[in-house]
Design an enzyme around this catalytic site. Structure first.
Site, PDB file in Angstrom:
ATOM      1  N   SER A  81       0.826  -1.212   0.000  1.00 32.98           N
ATOM      2  CA  SER A  81       0.000   0.000   0.000  1.00 32.98           C
ATOM      3  C   SER A  81       0.854   1.254   0.000  1.00 32.98           C
ATOM      4  CB  SER A  81      -0.930   0.006   1.215  1.00 32.98           C
ATOM      5  OG  SER A  81      -0.200  -0.225   2.407  1.00 32.98           O
TER       6      SER A  81
ATOM      7  N   GLU B  83      -9.540  -9.532   3.943  1.00 33.26           N
ATOM      8  CA  GLU B  83      -9.860  -8.141   3.605  1.00 33.26           C
ATOM      9  C   GLU B  83     -11.164  -8.031   2.831  1.00 33.26           C
ATOM     10  OE1 GLU B  83      -7.967  -4.172   1.419  1.00 33.26           O
ATOM     11  OE2 GLU B  83      -6.758  -5.989   1.612  1.00 33.26           O
TER      12      GLU B  83
END
Length: 274
Positions: free
Chosen positions: A51, A188
């Site tokens: 990320s 997730e």
């Protein structure tokens, strides 16, 4: 003579003990030494996530992130910490081609950073790769559900588990990765009932780590910048525990105003003659 007990970093095997004891596992992402140092006393593991491509470099996805980028930021996080387990994401293209490719790149990450584990996305189709790495001494954290590296084939950042076979497919992914030897699995963007069913399913030894999943997971993780209120946009599953963007903007505006007005630097910020 009293014996000195040496402290050590949390290891992958310690997370399994936390799961067995019913102790929640705390995790956040970090990419810098100074922020990692702030997290270190509070987190069981810190993820150096890919990320960073979006958070640090303004990329539209994690796909352009390179192995070299991950290694540099992981080295910084290691230097800023002494307690938490450091887990490093394997970026897109660094493990998919073969088990051997995955091992060579994962070994490089651990050797060059000092991290304690790697994380790789994908479900049952990568179970063989997970087993290959674990058998060769590399602790692996899995990642199922919304897998950002598959954003193009998934049609975007879509919540998982709503389709008819969602629960069965995701449960099969979790079981396969756990049985292959993964010590933990990030779940997730999975609808709550499905995430809860997976997290509480018998026979899954790996610790489940939720991000947009269920409170039934063994632990939780968020992107640090999201939960601190530094990001422009955040997913539904993020709770902002701070509003640092507003505070930073206010501090920068005050600094600029004082410089323009000639009030900074003041006498207390300058060096008098000897």
């Amino acid at each position: 003579m009293s014996q000195v007990v040496q402290s050590r970093r949390i290891r992958a095997v310690d997370l399994a003990k936390r799961k067995a004891a019913g102790v929640k596992i705390i995790a956040l992402t970090a990419y810098h030494a100074h922020t990692a140092g702030i997290l270190d006393p509070h987190c069981d593991f810190i993820l150096v996530g890919d990320s960073l491509g979006m958070v640090m470099h303004g990329m539209e996805s994690t796909l352009p992130v390179t192995l070299e980028m991950m290694i540099v930021q992981a080295q910084a996080v290691i230097r800023g910490t002494s307690r938490a387990l450091i887990v490093v994401d394997m970026p897109f293209g660094s493990y998919e081609a073969s088990r051997e490719q995955a091992f060579l790149n994962a070994a490089r990450v651990l050797k060059e950073t000092g991290a304690g584990a790697i994380k790789m996305e994908g479900g049952a189709k990568f179970a063989d790769t997970v087993a290959f790495l674990v058998e060769r001494g590399i602790p692996v954290m899995g990642h199922i559900g919304l897998t950002p590296q598959s954003v193009n084939t998934m049609g975007g950042f879509r919540v998982q588990g709503r389709e008819a076979d969602g629960e069965a497919r995701l449960l099969a992914d979790a079981r396969a990765i756990s049985e292959a030897g993964a010590f933990a699995i990030v779940m997730e963007g999975i609808v709550e009932p499905v995430a809860r069913a997976i997290a509480t399913a018998p026979g899954i030894a790996a610790a489940t780590i939720g991000i947009g999943a269920s409170t039934a997971c063994d632990g939780q993780i968020l992107v640090l910048e999201d939960m601190l209120g530094l990001s422009d946009r955040v997913p539904k599953f993020v709770k902002q525990f701070g509003s640092l963007r507003t505070q930073i903007e206010g501090a920068v505006a005050a600094y600029a105003e004082e410089v323009r007005a000639g009030r900074f630097p003041a006498d207390e910020h300058t060096y008098p003659p000897a």
